[in-house]
Every structure is written in structure tokens, then in C-alpha cells.
Design a protein around this motif. Structure first.
Motif, PDB file in Angstrom:
ATOM      1  N   VAL A 333       0.844  -1.255   0.414  1.00  0.00           N
ATOM      2  CA  VAL A 333       0.027  -0.314  -0.106  1.00  0.00           C
ATOM      3  C   VAL A 333       0.754   1.103  -0.347  1.00  0.00           C
ATOM      4  CG1 VAL A 333      -2.117   0.971   1.432  1.00  0.00           C
ATOM      5  CG2 VAL A 333      -1.521  -1.333   0.996  1.00  0.00           C
ATOM      6  N   LEU A 334       1.744   1.285   0.923  1.00  0.00           N
ATOM      7  CA  LEU A 334       3.253   2.593   0.669  1.00  0.00           C
ATOM      8  C   LEU A 334       3.472   2.200  -1.046  1.00  0.00           C
ATOM      9  CD1 LEU A 334       4.625   4.159   3.268  1.00  0.00           C
ATOM     10  CD2 LEU A 334       6.392   2.395   2.549  1.00  0.00           C
ATOM     11  N   ASN A 335       3.788   1.502  -1.235  1.00  0.00           N
ATOM     12  CA  ASN A 335       4.517   1.640  -2.570  1.00  0.00           C
ATOM     13  C   ASN A 335       3.625   1.682  -3.444  1.00  0.00           C
ATOM     14  OD1 ASN A 335       7.321   1.113  -4.496  1.00  0.00           O
ATOM     15  ND2 ASN A 335       5.074  -0.239  -5.722  1.00  0.00           N
ATOM     16  N   ALA A 336       2.515   1.715  -3.691  1.00  0.00           N
ATOM     17  CA  ALA A 336       1.561   1.844  -4.644  1.00  0.00           C
ATOM     18  C   ALA A 336       0.966   3.564  -4.203  1.00  0.00           C
ATOM     19  CB  ALA A 336      -0.078   1.080  -4.005  1.00  0.00           C
ATOM     20  N   ALA A 337       0.546   3.719  -3.165  1.00  0.00           N
ATOM     21  CA  ALA A 337       0.116   5.200  -3.108  1.00  0.00           C
ATOM     22  C   ALA A 337       1.343   6.401  -3.503  1.00  0.00           C
ATOM     23  CB  ALA A 337       0.307   5.766  -1.628  1.00  0.00           C
ATOM     24  N   ASN A 338       2.720   5.671  -3.424  1.00  0.00           N
ATOM     25  CA  ASN A 338       4.439   7.107  -3.118  1.00  0.00           C
ATOM     26  C   ASN A 338       3.490   7.268  -5.026  1.00  0.00           C
ATOM     27  OD1 ASN A 338       6.190   7.811  -2.821  1.00  0.00           O
ATOM     28  ND2 ASN A 338       7.477   6.625  -3.951  1.00  0.00           N
ATOM     29  N   GLU A 339       3.793   5.494  -5.866  1.00  0.00           N
ATOM     30  CA  GLU A 339       3.867   6.226  -6.900  1.00  0.00           C
ATOM     31  C   GLU A 339       2.406   6.961  -7.745  1.00  0.00           C
ATOM     32  OE1 GLU A 339       4.066   2.683  -9.282  1.00  0.00           O
ATOM     33  OE2 GLU A 339       5.427   0.996  -7.692  1.00  0.00           O
ATOM     34  N   VAL A 340       1.459   6.769  -7.286  1.00  0.00           N
ATOM     35  CA  VAL A 340       0.192   7.681  -7.028  1.00  0.00           C
ATOM     36  C   VAL A 340       1.031   9.439  -7.392  1.00  0.00           C
ATOM     37  CG1 VAL A 340      -2.028   8.400  -7.184  1.00  0.00           C
ATOM     38  CG2 VAL A 340      -1.421   5.558  -7.650  1.00  0.00           C
ATOM     39  N   ALA A 341       0.788   9.553  -6.411  1.00  0.00           N
ATOM     40  CA  ALA A 341       1.096  10.113  -4.969  1.00  0.00           C
ATOM     41  C   ALA A 341       2.314  11.216  -6.288  1.00  0.00           C
ATOM     42  CB  ALA A 341       2.013  10.844  -4.159  1.00  0.00           C
ATOM     43  N   VAL A 342       3.716  10.022  -6.866  1.00  0.00           N
ATOM     44  CA  VAL A 342       5.410  11.314  -7.242  1.00  0.00           C
ATOM     45  C   VAL A 342       4.407  11.121  -8.460  1.00  0.00           C
ATOM     46  CG1 VAL A 342       6.853  10.332  -8.038  1.00  0.00           C
ATOM     47  CG2 VAL A 342       6.581  10.061  -6.033  1.00  0.00           C
ATOM     48  N   ALA A 343       3.798  10.274  -9.533  1.00  0.00           N
ATOM     49  CA  ALA A 343       3.117  10.641 -11.117  1.00  0.00           C
ATOM     50  C   ALA A 343       2.386  12.091 -10.631  1.00  0.00           C
ATOM     51  CB  ALA A 343       2.623   9.637 -11.466  1.00  0.00           C
ATOM     52  N   ALA A 344       1.885  11.962  -9.732  1.00  0.00           N
ATOM     53  CA  ALA A 344       1.192  13.392  -9.650  1.00  0.00           C
ATOM     54  C   ALA A 344       1.257  14.676  -9.308  1.00  0.00           C
ATOM     55  CB  ALA A 344      -0.455  13.182  -8.079  1.00  0.00           C
ATOM     56  N   PHE A 345       2.134  14.611  -8.968  1.00  0.00           N
ATOM     57  CA  PHE A 345       3.144  15.810  -8.986  1.00  0.00           C
ATOM     58  C   PHE A 345       4.124  15.699  -9.851  1.00  0.00           C
ATOM     59  CE2 PHE A 345       7.840  16.499  -7.787  1.00  0.00           C
ATOM     60  CZ  PHE A 345       7.615  17.976  -7.707  1.00  0.00           C
ATOM     61  N   LEU A 346       4.470  15.040 -10.547  1.00  0.00           N
ATOM     62  CA  LEU A 346       5.419  15.066 -11.539  1.00  0.00           C
ATOM     63  C   LEU A 346       4.411  15.722 -12.375  1.00  0.00           C
ATOM     64  CD1 LEU A 346       8.062  11.756 -11.524  1.00  0.00           C
ATOM     65  CD2 LEU A 346       8.425  14.626 -11.604  1.00  0.00           C
ATOM     66  N   GLU A 347       3.247  15.428 -12.649  1.00  0.00           N
ATOM     67  CA  GLU A 347       2.409  15.597 -13.537  1.00  0.00           C
ATOM     68  C   GLU A 347       1.842  17.501 -13.047  1.00  0.00           C
ATOM     69  OE1 GLU A 347      -0.891  13.317 -13.754  1.00  0.00           O
ATOM     70  OE2 GLU A 347       0.083  11.601 -14.643  1.00  0.00           O
ATOM     71  N   GLY A 348       2.190  18.277 -12.198  1.00  0.00           N
ATOM     72  CA  GLY A 348       1.944  19.103 -11.779  1.00  0.00           C
ATOM     73  C   GLY A 348       0.028  19.467 -11.025  1.00  0.00           C
ATOM     74  N   ASN A 349      -0.286  18.318 -10.559  1.00  0.00           N
ATOM     75  CA  ASN A 349      -1.717  18.349  -9.814  1.00  0.00           C
ATOM     76  C   ASN A 349      -1.186  17.893  -8.783  1.00  0.00           C
ATOM     77  OD1 ASN A 349      -2.444  17.678 -12.172  1.00  0.00           O
ATOM     78  ND2 ASN A 349      -2.249  15.597 -12.703  1.00  0.00           N
ATOM     79  N   LEU A 350       0.021  17.807  -7.847  1.00  0.00           N
ATOM     80  CA  LEU A 350       0.121  17.549  -6.398  1.00  0.00           C
ATOM     81  C   LEU A 350       0.844  18.777  -5.803  1.00  0.00           C
ATOM     82  CD1 LEU A 350      -1.537  16.345  -3.611  1.00  0.00           C
ATOM     83  CD2 LEU A 350       0.637  14.535  -4.180  1.00  0.00           C
ATOM     84  N   CYS A 351       1.119  19.172  -4.295  1.00  0.00           N
ATOM     85  CA  CYS A 351       2.443  20.392  -4.207  1.00  0.00           C
ATOM     86  C   CYS A 351       3.405  18.971  -3.963  1.00  0.00           C
ATOM     87  CB  CYS A 351       1.793  20.563  -3.079  1.00  0.00           C
ATOM     88  SG  CYS A 351       3.037  21.041  -2.312  1.00  0.00           S
ATOM     89  N   PHE A 352       4.332  19.456  -3.936  1.00  0.00           N
ATOM     90  CA  PHE A 352       5.936  18.354  -3.487  1.00  0.00           C
ATOM     91  C   PHE A 352       5.208  17.745  -2.240  1.00  0.00           C
ATOM     92  CE2 PHE A 352      10.224  17.081  -1.268  1.00  0.00           C
ATOM     93  CZ  PHE A 352      10.262  16.419  -2.284  1.00  0.00           C
ATOM     94  N   ALA A 353       5.333  18.583  -0.477  1.00  0.00           N
ATOM     95  CA  ALA A 353       5.304  18.656   0.423  1.00  0.00           C
ATOM     96  C   ALA A 353       3.806  17.854   0.872  1.00  0.00           C
ATOM     97  CB  ALA A 353       4.830  19.905   1.583  1.00  0.00           C
ATOM     98  N   ASP A 354       2.787  17.533  -0.620  1.00  0.00           N
ATOM     99  CA  ASP A 354       1.784  17.493   0.429  1.00  0.00           C
ATOM    100  C   ASP A 354       1.750  15.724  -0.136  1.00  0.00           C
ATOM    101  OD1 ASP A 354       0.151  18.562   0.783  1.00  0.00           O
ATOM    102  OD2 ASP A 354      -0.472  19.234  -0.517  1.00  0.00           O
ATOM    103  N   ILE A 355       3.158  15.293  -1.158  1.00  0.00           N
ATOM    104  CA  ILE A 355       3.150  13.547  -1.619  1.00  0.00           C
ATOM    105  C   ILE A 355       3.085  12.598  -0.131  1.00  0.00           C
ATOM    106  CG2 ILE A 355       4.876  11.998  -1.912  1.00  0.00           C
ATOM    107  CD1 ILE A 355       6.127  13.389  -4.106  1.00  0.00           C
ATOM    108  N   PRO A 356       3.634  12.852   1.316  1.00  0.00           N
ATOM    109  CA  PRO A 356       4.244  11.824   2.193  1.00  0.00           C
ATOM    110  C   PRO A 356       2.232  12.475   2.904  1.00  0.00           C
ATOM    111  CG  PRO A 356       5.416  14.046   2.684  1.00  0.00           C
ATOM    112  CD  PRO A 356       5.038  13.290   1.415  1.00  0.00           C
TER     113      PRO A 356
END
Length: 397
Positions: A333-356
Motif C-alpha cells: 500500500v505504501l509503495n502504491a500510494a507513493n507511485e500515484v502521489a509522485v506521478a501526480a506531483f510530476l504532472e503538476g497536480n500535487l504539491c511536493f510537500a503533500d506527497i507524504p
């Protein structure tokens, strides 16, 4: 005199940074290594160029449409068979013609082909830490059952491997080892305030000060999630617990990790921050070969620095340790959530500080189950990705 033996290799993820570094080492030793298969996800033109140079028997594109395009680009090379999809990846990872697999596909996508290589009793050069993070005990059980040879390629784990007695890799206590000291560069934002982290851009996060890496692992390094995943990986590889693994932020990235012994000795592996060193170690082990890496100039470096990781500004390391302690499907679950969050950040849809934030919320919203089959792990991976996307939607409303 050492008798040179050619190893036949499939490279999973040939167009990524690890794959290209592997091919550079192979290029330096054509009498020792030959390439059986090269794979990529969507980078058709890059893989076509590599195929023309290394003349593999098989080329695989994860994307079927990309495979059709590749077949067209290689139409004048009929001896190269072009395959596609997960079936093609698993086929070249377990082919009887090979003895070695470089497992360098990024993320959860690398688990099944890496597992296929393990089950076929290959020498597996593990650069895909997520496969082990997701499936932990099941993966290590498969290695033992098949008699596969698992050699770590992450620079930190390869350093630990080099500092341990070969026959005690799975029994560090039996070797008198008291702690593993896992080093981390600290990433490009080591000195940023919590407020400054909110304005980090993808290009800034991908500009690592020491290492040349792909986008995903560069972002993971910047959040310290890469170190969290490596903490879990170290526990499985070396049969230990997070309490016996201490992370040291070492900005110079020259000491790649250390092993502490009961008599007070600490053995460290040093080297330039170049992935060709651990790759060459894995390809030729137990021999040593030229990797094309410049020697370390200790006079130029002058001194080394160490500091404790800041788990307040960079909570991903804490989240990884907690997921490992929770056990079961929590690391998946940790890994899956991280992959989704990082992808969203790289696409400009999430703040870096909000990944965790997304990772922690996804962990809290996803029930932990016993990881007693790969089917359960993949199902939980799918569920966690959906929940992570839901959390991103709620956060950005």
C-alpha cells in the motif's frame, strides 16, 4: 589467471538510467557479456538504437502499440524478435538461453518479470526495490525455493553486501554484525524549510545534486521515500529489522553504506556516486572488473559529513518504517500510494510537500491483510492506487 566466461543477459528496463549504465559496463567487456534481450516501456526510438548496437535476440516493449512501432523500425534486422506486454517481459526474464537478469524496471511493474527470473533460477541483479518492498517474504521464499542468485544493485545495498561475509548475508547476527548504517544523500532539499518545500517544482526535485537518475527515483530521493523503500529492502535482503538499520544522511554520497560489528569495527564501502560500480560488481561477482568509474579523490573531498534525517520535514522515512512494522500488505500500500502521489506531483497536480500526506492518508484508509499470495498483493496494490487518487482529489478540491 581468471578464465573469462561470457554471461548472457536480459536487461529489463534498458532505456532507463540503470539499464543504460549496465549496457555501458557490458560495452567495455564484450568478451565477458552478451545481451540476449532488451526491454523498455514506451521509448521506442531509444530501444531501437540500442538494438542496432547490441543485436539482442529479443526486444520487448511493455506497450503493445510501441512494440508494433519497434518492429517496423527494426524490419531490416529480422534476427531480432519483437515481443510485447507482461508475457513478453516474463518470457525474456526466464529464457533458458540466459543466466543473468538485470531487473531495472521502475516500480510495481517490475515485480512479475523479476519474479519470473527468480523462479527460473537466474542470477538476478536487483535494481527494482519495489518488487521486494511489495512482496517481501513471498519474494525471498521464491528465491530460496528456486535457488536463484539474488545480488543487490542499489548502491547502498550493494555496499552492505560488499561489507558482509558472503556466507552470512542472511545471518548478520551470526557474523557478529550489530547494525547496518544506511547512508542517504539527503536529496536536493536537505536544508529547505517546511514552507519552502511547498513551492518545490518537478524540475527542481529531479535535479539530484550527486546522482543521475530517472524522474521517479529522483523525487523519491528528494522526499526520502527512496531511503524508506531501501530500509524495507535492507530488512528483507539481510534478514534484519528497522531497529538494527540506522539511516545516516551523508551529503557527499561517497560512503555508500556501512556495517557495524560487535568488536567495534565499522566496515564501509566508498566510491564515486556512479551506478556502474555496483552494476559491475553484480555482473562479474565474485570477480572485479573495470566499470569505467573515476577513482575517488579523497584529498579533493577533504572531509565527510553526517547528520540524522529530519523525520518532521521528511516523514516518508517514518511512514516506510511503520509500514514494515505493520507487515502484511502495508508495504505494498505504501509503495502504491507513493507511485500515484509522485506521478501526480510530476504532472503538476500535487504539491511536493503533500506527497507524504497522500501516502499517510492512503495507509490509514486501506485495511492491512496478510500478504500470503501474490494475488492478494496485486489486489491490494490496485485498491491502494484507487484510494490514493481519491485522496488526491479530496486534497486538491
Amino acid at each position: 589467471m581468471v578464465t573469462e566466461v561470457t554471461r548472457r543477459i536480459s536487461i529489463l528496463g534498458a532505456t532507463g538510467s540503470i539499464g543504460l549504465s549496465t549496457l555501458d559496463v557490458i560495452r567495455r567487456h564484450p568478451d565477458r557479456f552478451s545481451v540476449y534481450a532488451l526491454t523498455a516501456s514506451t521509448r521506442v526510438e531509444e530501444l531501437a538504437m540500442l538494438c542496432r548496437e547490441f543485436k539482442p535476440r529479443v526486444a520487448v516493449m511493455a506497450d503493445p502499440g510501441a512494440a508494433q512501432t519497434l518492429a517496423g523500425l527494426l524490419s531490416d534486422l529480422p534476427d531480432i524478435q519483437v515481443l510485447s506486454g507482461m508475457e513478453g517481459l516474463c518470457l525474456v526474464a526466464s529464457a533458458p538461453e540466459i543466466d543473468t537478469v538485470m531487473a531495472a524496471i521502475v516500480g510495481a511493474a517490475g515485480l512479475l518479470p523479476t519474479l519470473a527470473a527468480v523462479r527460473a533460477s537466474k542470477r538476478v541483479l536487483l535494481a527494482n526495490k519495489e518488487a521486494l518492498v511489495m512482496s517481501g517474504k513471498l519474494f525471498m521464499d521464491a528465491v530460496a525455493e528456486a535457488g536463484a542468485e539474488l545480488l543487490p544493485i542499489d548502491s547502498e545495498h550493494n555496499a552492505i553486501f560488499q561489507c558482509m561475509p558472503v556466507d552470512k548475508i542472511r545471518d548478520p547476527a551470526g557474523a557478529g554484525i550489530t547494525r547496518i548504517l544506511l547512508t542517504a544523500s539527503g536529496g536536493p532539499f536537505r536544508e529547505h524549510s517546511a514552507e519552502a518545500l511547498r513551492s518545490v517544482t518537478p524540475s527542481q526535485a529531479c535535479a539530484h545534486p550527486n546522482w543521475s537518475m530517472g524522474q521517479k527515483i529522483s523525487v523519491d530521493s528528494a522526499t526520502l521515500m527512496n531511503k524508506g523503500l531501501e530500509l524495507i529492502e535492507a530488512c528483507w535482503l539481510f534478514n534484519t529489522t528497522p531497529e538494527r538499520v540506522e539511516v545516516h544522511v551523508h551529503p557527499e554520497s561517497i560512503i555508500h553504506s556501512m556495517v557495524e560489528y560487535a568488536d567495534g569495527s565499522v566496515l564501509a564501502q566508498l566510491g564515486s556516486p556512479d551506478m556502474r560500480t555496483p552494476i559491475a560488481n553484480g555482473l562479474a561477482w565474485p570477480e572485479r572488473i573495470d566499470a569505467g568509474v573515476a577513482p575517488v579523490d579523497l584529498f579533493a573531498i577533504g572531509r565527510f559529513h553526517f547528520e540524522r534525517p529530519d523525520l518532521v520535514r521528511f516523514p516518508c522515512l517514518r511512514l516506510a518504517a511503520e509500514a514494515f512494522e505493520a507487515g502484511g500488505t502495508a508495504p505494498a500500500v505504501l509503495n502504491a500510494a507513493n507511485e500515484v502521489a509522485v506521478a501526480a506531483f510530476l504532472e503538476g497536480n500535487l504539491c511536493f510537500a503533500d506527497i507524504p500526506v497522500i501516502i499517510e492518508r492512503t495507509l490509514g484508509a486501506t485495511a492491512v491483510e496478510p500478504a500470503d499470495s501474490f494475488e492478494v498483493i496485486f489486489a491490494k496494490d490496485t485498491e491502494a492506487r484507487a484510494r490514493a487518487r481519491e485522496q488526491i482529489g479530496l486534497l486538491t478540491v
